[in-house]
Enzyme design. Structure first.
Site, PDB file in Angstrom:
ATOM      1  N   GLY A 113      21.655 -31.297 -16.926  1.00 38.68           N
ATOM      2  CA  GLY A 113      23.113 -31.406 -16.946  1.00 38.68           C
ATOM      3  C   GLY A 113      23.756 -31.083 -15.605  1.00 38.68           C
ATOM      4  CE1 TYR A 114      29.020 -30.724 -11.311  1.00 42.19           C
ATOM      5  CE2 TYR A 114      30.249 -29.363 -12.870  1.00 42.19           C
ATOM      6  CZ  TYR A 114      30.080 -29.874 -11.591  1.00 42.19           C
ATOM      7  OH  TYR A 114      30.966 -29.530 -10.603  1.00 42.19           O
ATOM      8  CE  LYS A 152      29.796 -30.281 -20.315  1.00 46.65           C
ATOM      9  NZ  LYS A 152      29.658 -30.256 -18.881  1.00 46.65           N
ATOM     10  CB  SER A 192      32.657 -20.082 -20.590  1.00 45.39           C
ATOM     11  OG  SER A 192      33.955 -20.563 -20.308  1.00 45.39           O
ATOM     12  CE1 TYR A 249      31.576 -24.250 -24.413  1.00 44.13           C
ATOM     13  CE2 TYR A 249      33.834 -23.645 -23.857  1.00 44.13           C
ATOM     14  CZ  TYR A 249      32.518 -23.813 -23.488  1.00 44.13           C
ATOM     15  OH  TYR A 249      32.144 -23.530 -22.206  1.00 44.13           O
ATOM     16  CE  LYS A 260      29.051 -21.755 -23.237  1.00 47.84           C
ATOM     17  NZ  LYS A 260      27.659 -22.059 -22.848  1.00 47.84           N
ATOM     18  CE1 TYR A 282      27.592 -19.745 -15.172  1.00 54.44           C
ATOM     19  CE2 TYR A 282      27.929 -21.782 -16.387  1.00 54.44           C
ATOM     20  CZ  TYR A 282      27.085 -20.812 -15.885  1.00 54.44           C
ATOM     21  OH  TYR A 282      25.741 -20.942 -16.087  1.00 54.44           O
ATOM     22  CG  PHE A 283      36.622 -17.750 -13.607  1.00 58.43           C
ATOM     23  CD1 PHE A 283      35.616 -16.795 -13.820  1.00 58.43           C
ATOM     24  CD2 PHE A 283      37.898 -17.449 -14.033  1.00 58.43           C
ATOM     25  CE1 PHE A 283      35.902 -15.561 -14.423  1.00 58.43           C
ATOM     26  CE2 PHE A 283      38.193 -16.215 -14.622  1.00 58.43           C
ATOM     27  CZ  PHE A 283      37.192 -15.283 -14.821  1.00 58.43           C
ATOM     28  NE  ARG A 285      43.949 -29.040 -21.943  1.00 59.43           N
ATOM     29  CZ  ARG A 285      42.945 -29.166 -21.080  1.00 59.43           C
ATOM     30  NH1 ARG A 285      42.280 -30.315 -21.013  1.00 59.43           N
ATOM     31  NH2 ARG A 285      42.615 -28.182 -20.274  1.00 59.43           N
ATOM     32  CG  ASP A 324      45.715 -26.182 -21.162  1.00 61.50           C
ATOM     33  OD1 ASP A 324      44.541 -25.960 -21.509  1.00 61.50           O
ATOM     34  OD2 ASP A 324      46.075 -27.207 -20.545  1.00 61.50           O
TER      35      ASP A 324
HETATM   36  C1  UD1 Z   1      38.675 -26.042 -20.014  1.00 60.99           C
HETATM   37  C2  UD1 Z   1      38.468 -25.488 -21.410  1.00 60.99           C
HETATM   38  C3  UD1 Z   1      37.590 -24.266 -21.331  1.00 60.99           C
HETATM   39  C4  UD1 Z   1      36.256 -24.619 -20.672  1.00 60.99           C
HETATM   40  C5  UD1 Z   1      36.512 -25.233 -19.300  1.00 60.99           C
HETATM   41  C6  UD1 Z   1      35.229 -25.749 -18.710  1.00 60.99           C
HETATM   42  C7  UD1 Z   1      40.439 -26.149 -22.725  1.00 60.99           C
HETATM   43  C8  UD1 Z   1      41.696 -25.698 -23.371  1.00 60.99           C
HETATM   44  N1  UD1 Z   1      39.765 -25.212 -22.022  1.00 60.99           N
HETATM   45  O1  UD1 Z   1      39.312 -25.040 -19.228  1.00 60.99           O
HETATM   46  O2  UD1 Z   1      37.354 -23.754 -22.628  1.00 60.99           O
HETATM   47  O3  UD1 Z   1      35.451 -23.479 -20.538  1.00 60.99           O
HETATM   48  O4  UD1 Z   1      37.417 -26.341 -19.417  1.00 60.99           O
HETATM   49  O5  UD1 Z   1      35.404 -26.036 -17.355  1.00 60.99           O
HETATM   50  O6  UD1 Z   1      40.041 -27.304 -22.827  1.00 60.99           O
HETATM   51  N2  UD1 Z   1      44.888 -30.553 -16.653  1.00 60.99           N
HETATM   52  C9  UD1 Z   1      45.824 -31.554 -16.477  1.00 60.99           C
HETATM   53  N3  UD1 Z   1      45.468 -32.837 -16.766  1.00 60.99           N
HETATM   54  C10 UD1 Z   1      44.221 -33.178 -17.220  1.00 60.99           C
HETATM   55  C11 UD1 Z   1      43.261 -32.166 -17.394  1.00 60.99           C
HETATM   56  C12 UD1 Z   1      43.637 -30.848 -17.119  1.00 60.99           C
HETATM   57  O7  UD1 Z   1      46.958 -31.294 -16.077  1.00 60.99           O
HETATM   58  O8  UD1 Z   1      43.961 -34.377 -17.474  1.00 60.99           O
HETATM   59  C13 UD1 Z   1      45.233 -29.166 -16.282  1.00 60.99           C
HETATM   60  C14 UD1 Z   1      45.117 -28.134 -17.389  1.00 60.99           C
HETATM   61  O9  UD1 Z   1      46.321 -28.028 -18.106  1.00 60.99           O
HETATM   62  C15 UD1 Z   1      44.778 -26.873 -16.597  1.00 60.99           C
HETATM   63  C16 UD1 Z   1      43.973 -27.394 -15.397  1.00 60.99           C
HETATM   64  O10 UD1 Z   1      44.310 -28.765 -15.284  1.00 60.99           O
HETATM   65  O11 UD1 Z   1      45.950 -26.258 -16.112  1.00 60.99           O
HETATM   66  C17 UD1 Z   1      42.470 -27.272 -15.561  1.00 60.99           C
HETATM   67  O12 UD1 Z   1      42.091 -27.866 -16.789  1.00 60.99           O
HETATM   68  P1  UD1 Z   1      40.549 -28.051 -17.222  1.00 60.99           P
HETATM   69  O13 UD1 Z   1      39.790 -28.654 -16.107  1.00 60.99           O
HETATM   70  O14 UD1 Z   1      40.520 -28.742 -18.533  1.00 60.99           O
HETATM   71  O15 UD1 Z   1      40.001 -26.554 -17.348  1.00 60.99           O
HETATM   72  P2  UD1 Z   1      40.511 -25.338 -18.285  1.00 60.99           P
HETATM   73  O16 UD1 Z   1      41.691 -25.731 -19.074  1.00 60.99           O
HETATM   74  O17 UD1 Z   1      40.667 -24.153 -17.424  1.00 60.99           O
END
Ligand code: UD1
Length: 343
Positions: free
Chosen positions: A12-13, A86, A126, A150, A154, A178-179, A291, A294
């Site tokens: 995987g990634y 995931k 995570s 999910y 974890k 992980y962040f 979303r 979030d």
């Molecule tokens: C998401 C998951 C988290 C997981 C992590 C893995 C959710 C609610 N959380 O975290 O459980 O461990 O991914 O990396 O799904 N955004 C946009 N447009 C998009 C996609 C995202 O605006 O099309 C914004 C989101 O609102 C957020 C940021 O980008 O503010 C990052 O989003 P994302 O990459 O999905 O990560 P997390 O929400 O932190």
């Protein structure tokens, strides 16, 4: 003789990047992967990058006999456990599947490790275990409270590990929280390859940059952040991979949690701007509703990993995005083929 590390989910990634780092640092690696969300092409690319043969065993870790066979066939001395489902949204729709696969796999691996006298375990956890954080940046001692199945898998696997370590002093377990992992190997040969509609921001923005999608939807610009969009602690996947090496090298008796992040954040708009700069492409976007689930800001306090693991994530957003773009530009459809019906 080199230590043999079992890397579950190693195709995987994050797994594939970690396998590259392990091999580069002299470990022998056995990858166990069911290839349900990964490609053997990633393993071929790892072999090409490292110049080493890489063993890939197709295994369903929810079948205990398959795990036993793996341990009987290879001289495994430590395990890095990535394998698992995931997708947050999918976990809400199919909770039993998530509990069964994620918990079942982890328990089969841990059980079989003990039978074979293998006690070193590094787990892919995570920052999602923190849920909506009460303090920023988030230290490992912060309250946990994942908000979806999910995330709960974890935390439950973490709990299992803490209980195990308390029950038998031979266990040496690192729980790596992980962040937001992004970026790709600088060669552009391996990277993130989400199936279908990417849920995460960076893969989505990359698909817009490469012309697979029209525009980015920005999920809310009314958060309490500098520009109103969500802020995350993005971490380069190569730094993250090196964090696993540091953890393996520094495991001590017991079970300990480590945040793997940079400690600084970027907003959605900053990610879009960085991608426009790296790719030279315009990245159209629109602001849409928040979303569900979030949070405004997520930031690691990585000081425990910095001091105890002697590890630090130092690749900045510009490098993360430049490397992600190199991978995407070289491989617009990831490890797959361009679909016939795509335009
Ligand atoms: C998401 C998951 C988290 C997981 C992590 C893995 C959710 C609610 N959380 O975290 O459980 O461990 O991914 O990396 O799904 N955004 C946009 N447009 C998009 C996609 C995202 O605006 O099309 C914004 C989101 O609102 C957020 C940021 O980008 O503010 C990052 O989003 P994302 O990459 O999905 O990560 P997390 O929400 O932190």
């Amino acid at each position: 003789m080199a230590r043999t590390i079992l890397v579950t989910g190693g195709a995987g990634y994050i797994g594939s990047h970690t396998v590259v780092s392990l091999i580069e640092h002299g470990f022998d690696v056995v990858i166990a992967d069911d290839l349900s969300n990964s490609s053997p092409k990633a393993v071929a690319a790892v072999a090409k990058l490292t110049g080493k043969e890489v063993t890939l065993v197709e295994v369903d870790l929810t079948e205990e006999f398959q795990v036993r066979k793996l341990f009987a066939n290879y001289p495994i001395e430590a395990v890095v456990h990535f394998a698992g489902l995931k997708a947050v949204g999918e976990s809400v729709e199919q909770p039993l599947r998530y509990y069964q696969v994620n918990l079942g796999s982890a328990m089969n691996v841990l059980k079989t490790m003990a039978r074979h006298d293998v006690w070193d375990f590094v787990f892919s956890s995570s920052a999602t275990v923190y849920g909506d954080p009460e303090v920023l940046p988030i230290p490992e001692g912060a309250a946990t409270g994942p908000t979806n199945p999910y995330g709960r898998t974890k935390l439950m696997i973490e709990d299992i590990c803490r209980d195990l370590a308390a029950s038998d002093k031979r266990w040496r377990i690192g729980l790596l929280r992980y962040f937001n992992p992004v970026g790709a190997h600088p060669s552009g040969e391996i990277g993130e390859d989400p199936q279908g509609h990417p849920n995460n921001l960076v893969p989505f923005v990359m698909q817009v940059a490469v012309g697979r999608r029209d525009k980015v939807q920005v999920f809310g610009d009314d958060y309490n952040t500098a520009d109103g969009t969500g802020v995350r602690d993005y971490i380069h996947v190569v730094d993250l991979a090196l964090g696993h090496l540091a953890a393996l090298d520094n495991l001590t008796a017991g079970c300990e949690e480590f945040n793997l992040g940079t400690g600084s954040g970027a907003s959605v708009l900053e990610v879009i701007q960085a991608t426009a700069k790296a790719s030279g492409k315009e990245i159209p976007y629109e602001i849409v509703a928040r979303r569900a689930g979030d949070i405004a800001t997520s930031l690691a306090d990585p000081s425990r990993a910095n001091s105890q693991l002697e590890w630090r994530a130092d690749r900045n957003l510009e490098v993360m995005i430049a490397d992600a773009w190199r991978w995407q530009e070289k491989n617009p459809y990831g490890f797959g083929e361009r679909p016939a019906d795509s335009n």
